[in-house]
Motif scaffolding. Sequence first.
Motif, PDB file in Angstrom:
ATOM      1  N   TYR A  74       3.029 -12.879  -1.723  1.00 51.55           N
ATOM      2  CA  TYR A  74       2.830 -11.648  -2.500  1.00 51.55           C
ATOM      3  C   TYR A  74       3.982 -10.696  -2.214  1.00 51.55           C
ATOM      4  CZ  TYR A  74       0.922  -7.031  -3.724  1.00 51.55           C
ATOM      5  OH  TYR A  74       0.730  -5.776  -4.240  1.00 51.55           O
TER       6      TYR A  74
ATOM      7  N   ALA B  47      -5.362  -8.338 -13.596  1.00 54.26           N
ATOM      8  CA  ALA B  47      -5.909  -9.136 -12.498  1.00 54.26           C
ATOM      9  C   ALA B  47      -6.653 -10.366 -13.011  1.00 54.26           C
ATOM     10  CB  ALA B  47      -6.829  -8.277 -11.629  1.00 54.26           C
TER      11      ALA B  47
ATOM     12  N   CYS C 176       5.210 -12.613 -12.504  1.00 50.96           N
ATOM     13  CA  CYS C 176       5.234 -11.150 -12.489  1.00 50.96           C
ATOM     14  C   CYS C 176       3.968 -10.640 -13.158  1.00 50.96           C
ATOM     15  CB  CYS C 176       6.471 -10.625 -13.219  1.00 50.96           C
ATOM     16  SG  CYS C 176       8.036 -11.196 -12.510  1.00 50.96           S
ATOM     17  N   THR C 177       3.348  -9.630 -12.550  1.00 49.52           N
ATOM     18  CA  THR C 177       2.074  -9.162 -13.075  1.00 49.52           C
ATOM     19  C   THR C 177       1.996  -7.647 -13.025  1.00 49.52           C
ATOM     20  OG1 THR C 177      -0.338  -9.490 -12.929  1.00 49.52           O
ATOM     21  CG2 THR C 177       0.868  -9.269 -10.843  1.00 49.52           C
ATOM     22  N   HIS C 178       1.314  -7.077 -14.021  1.00 48.14           N
ATOM     23  CA  HIS C 178       1.113  -5.625 -14.069  1.00 48.14           C
ATOM     24  C   HIS C 178      -0.254  -5.330 -14.676  1.00 48.14           C
ATOM     25  CE1 HIS C 178       1.903  -1.354 -14.544  1.00 48.14           C
ATOM     26  NE2 HIS C 178       1.579  -1.447 -15.819  1.00 48.14           N
TER      27      HIS C 178
ATOM     28  N   ASP D  10       1.773 -13.936 -16.389  1.00 46.02           N
ATOM     29  CA  ASP D  10       0.513 -13.948 -15.648  1.00 46.02           C
ATOM     30  C   ASP D  10      -0.665 -14.401 -16.501  1.00 46.02           C
ATOM     31  OD1 ASP D  10       0.316 -11.689 -17.232  1.00 46.02           O
ATOM     32  OD2 ASP D  10       0.022 -10.275 -15.583  1.00 46.02           O
TER      33      ASP D  10
ATOM     34  N   ASP E 190       4.057  -8.156  -7.813  1.00 47.54           N
ATOM     35  CA  ASP E 190       3.131  -7.144  -8.312  1.00 47.54           C
ATOM     36  C   ASP E 190       3.946  -5.945  -8.772  1.00 47.54           C
ATOM     37  OD1 ASP E 190       1.185  -5.290  -8.788  1.00 47.54           O
ATOM     38  OD2 ASP E 190       0.245  -5.412  -6.811  1.00 47.54           O
TER      39      ASP E 190
ATOM     40  N   ARG F 179       5.379  -6.781  -3.445  1.00 44.13           N
ATOM     41  CA  ARG F 179       5.094  -5.547  -4.188  1.00 44.13           C
ATOM     42  C   ARG F 179       6.398  -4.919  -4.668  1.00 44.13           C
ATOM     43  NH1 ARG F 179       1.068  -2.430  -6.810  1.00 44.13           N
ATOM     44  NH2 ARG F 179       1.715  -0.247  -6.717  1.00 44.13           N
TER      45      ARG F 179
ATOM     46  N   SER G 111       1.160  -2.521 -10.104  1.00 42.07           N
ATOM     47  CA  SER G 111      -0.239  -2.565 -10.544  1.00 42.07           C
ATOM     48  C   SER G 111      -1.059  -1.527  -9.779  1.00 42.07           C
ATOM     49  CB  SER G 111      -0.842  -3.948 -10.296  1.00 42.07           C
ATOM     50  OG  SER G 111      -0.241  -4.926 -11.087  1.00 42.07           O
TER      51      SER G 111
ATOM     52  N   PRO H 187      -3.280  -2.286  -6.544  1.00 41.54           N
ATOM     53  CA  PRO H 187      -2.475  -3.470  -6.250  1.00 41.54           C
ATOM     54  C   PRO H 187      -3.339  -4.724  -6.219  1.00 41.54           C
ATOM     55  CG  PRO H 187      -1.930  -1.668  -4.754  1.00 41.54           C
ATOM     56  CD  PRO H 187      -3.170  -1.252  -5.496  1.00 41.54           C
ATOM     57  N   VAL H 188      -2.696  -5.877  -6.472  1.00 42.28           N
ATOM     58  CA  VAL H 188      -3.435  -7.139  -6.522  1.00 42.28           C
ATOM     59  C   VAL H 188      -3.221  -7.976  -5.252  1.00 42.28           C
ATOM     60  CG1 VAL H 188      -3.492  -7.250  -9.036  1.00 42.28           C
ATOM     61  CG2 VAL H 188      -1.542  -8.231  -7.809  1.00 42.28           C
ATOM     62  N   ARG H 189      -2.794  -7.334  -4.173  1.00 37.43           N
ATOM     63  CA  ARG H 189      -2.551  -8.063  -2.929  1.00 37.43           C
ATOM     64  C   ARG H 189      -3.775  -8.869  -2.493  1.00 37.43           C
ATOM     65  NH1 ARG H 189       0.684  -7.973   1.661  1.00 37.43           N
ATOM     66  NH2 ARG H 189       1.894  -6.178   0.925  1.00 37.43           N
TER      67      ARG H 189
END
Length: 296
Positions: free
Chosen positions: A61, A15, A10-12, A90, A38, A63, A41, A44-46
């Motif tokens: 990925y 990057a 999980c990331t927020h 992350d 994601d 969202r 974020s 977004p980090v897609r």
Amino acid sequence: MTFSLSVVVCTHNRALDLSRCLDALCDLDESPEIIVVDSASEPPVRSLVESYTDQLPRLRYVREDGTGLSRARNRGVAEAGGDVIAFLDDDAAPHPDWAGKIVAPFEADAGVGCVGGACLAEFDGVARPRWLSDRLLQFAGITRFGPIAREARSSAEWPFGANIAFRAAALDTVDGPFSEHLGRDGTTLLSGEESALVHTLRVSGWKVWLEPGAAVGHTVHPERCRSTYYWRRLWWAGVSRARAANVPSGLGVRLVAAAATRFVLYAVTRDRVHLYRTAETAGFLVERVRLLRSST
């Protein structure tokens, strides 16, 4: 029996940390399913995640537009298809043999519902301050349960969310499974969602296993080398305990009594963990009063 593994990251808005985590996942000895959630974020980090698909063919990925770590973790559980679902922060970089090590206890013992691996400190561009003790580093997500694999003896040894895995069948028995009333959300340091889940599994009869061989390098950012971080972190630890569904009777009294002892321990040992934990008492009491007032 060989168990399949799903890894949820999980990331927020981190990057650079996520990129280091994905680099480490590329070097794993195994090829598990990897799901990056994601969590709102911006941007977004897609595109970052999709740049790794050639190296990580089982990478996906997802969202999640709503904020909150627990919400993101629950989305990861819903998306995962493995017999074992592992969670990495992350800013954690698993060692190459991590996947096999985190799964092995589940294969060896059908009673194991949760496995926690070691989180080893990796300081990010800053020297470790002399006052930052091993006990205090636990509040930066660094484990200290020793080199021997064993069952956790008490809640003080429960695994950290930066490197934790669950038997999927065990999670199926729990609502949530992560409480969305707890856990990081935005800039707050609210926590306790994985501890609440581990407690529920223990009460249901599942074992909690500590596996130091399943190691990750966990980044200690410069902010976690500052005194202000630990005052905030321990305050929010108290708030988290106050919001937990299973607050023990008399906990507030015990925390107040412990605060006086902690001042003495700090005077004797000069270990700041005792000093900062007085903020936990304050956070707990203030939040309990707020909750009581809001319920009347």
